[in-house]
Design a protein around this motif. Sequence first.
Motif, short mmCIF file in Angstrom:
data_model
loop_
_atom_site.label_atom_id
_atom_site.label_comp_id
_atom_site.label_asym_id
_atom_site.label_seq_id
_atom_site.Cartn_x
_atom_site.Cartn_y
_atom_site.Cartn_z
N TRP B 32 0.84 -1.20 0.00
CA TRP B 32 0.00 0.00 0.00
C TRP B 32 0.87 1.25 0.00
O TRP B 32 0.95 1.99 0.99
N TYR B 36 4.76 10.03 -5.74
CA TYR B 36 4.32 11.25 -6.40
C TYR B 36 5.53 12.08 -6.81
O TYR B 36 6.57 12.05 -6.15
N TYR B 87 7.93 12.07 -3.57
CA TYR B 87 7.41 11.68 -2.25
C TYR B 87 6.81 10.29 -2.32
O TYR B 87 6.09 9.95 -3.28
N GLN B 89 4.18 7.68 -0.19
CA GLN B 89 3.01 7.81 0.69
C GLN B 89 2.51 6.41 1.03
O GLN B 89 2.25 5.61 0.13
N TYR B 91 -0.55 4.14 2.46
CA TYR B 91 -1.99 4.27 2.67
C TYR B 91 -2.56 2.95 3.23
O TYR B 91 -3.71 2.60 2.98
N SER B 95 -2.86 7.74 6.28
CA SER B 95 -1.82 8.06 5.29
C SER B 95 -0.68 8.83 5.91
O SER B 95 -0.89 9.62 6.83
N PHE B 97 3.17 10.66 4.46
CA PHE B 97 4.13 10.91 3.39
C PHE B 97 5.56 10.78 3.93
O PHE B 97 5.82 11.09 5.10
#
Lengths: 121, 106
Positions: B32, B36, B87, B89, B91, B95, B97
């Motif tokens: 998960w 980005y 970045y 992340q 989830y 969440s 980062f």
Amino acid sequence: EVQLVESGGALVQPGGSLRLSCAASGFTFSGYAMSWVRQAPGKGLEWVSAISGSGASTYYADSVKGRFTISRDKSQSTVFLQMLSLRVEDTATYYCAKGTTNWSRYYVDFWGQGTLVTVSS
Amino acid sequence: DIQMTQSPSALSASVGDRVTITCRASQSISTWLAWYQQKPGKAPKLLIYEASSLDSGVPSRFSGSGSGTEFTLTISSLQPDDFATYYCQQYNSYSTFGQGTKLEIK
């Protein structure tokens, strides 16, 4: 086409309040979780708050818990972030973000352009 | 809360280089994980989700791998448009980062 348009950012004094709005279009609004992610000047991304597609579930980062409230209006396809007792460290660009599921385990597939909140005396 | 640690924090590379960025989770997050890309003054852009799935329209020079607590983002041959901040992340549980990796031109 998915669009997220934030508004409401402004210069506010410490201790003040502000309400951010994010108008969504291009998708079935109630089907997806929505989030607010902020970025202080020159810093990284911080997950601030999230709300499920139905609005029944919410999440807040510890840094804003008890001061910020997230909500959504299905009729307006808009998500809000009510911010109270603002602090200098809340200064950031606030991004509205669309999740990929109703609530459980979602990443962000669309982002708004961001709205700047400046907390300063 | 799950903490995400990226390394390096900054990286200098040249066009054509192969680059790898690492992201470590403080506990297992299965796959998960998303990556980005963010350019100055712009919103982040999704590159990869579920650790290794490329988002639509993302060039194939980007790839992701990993599971559990260790993940990597690889750019096989850097292009001028790739110089940006990246970045990760998680989830799996709400969440978090990573702190970001700034990729600069050497």
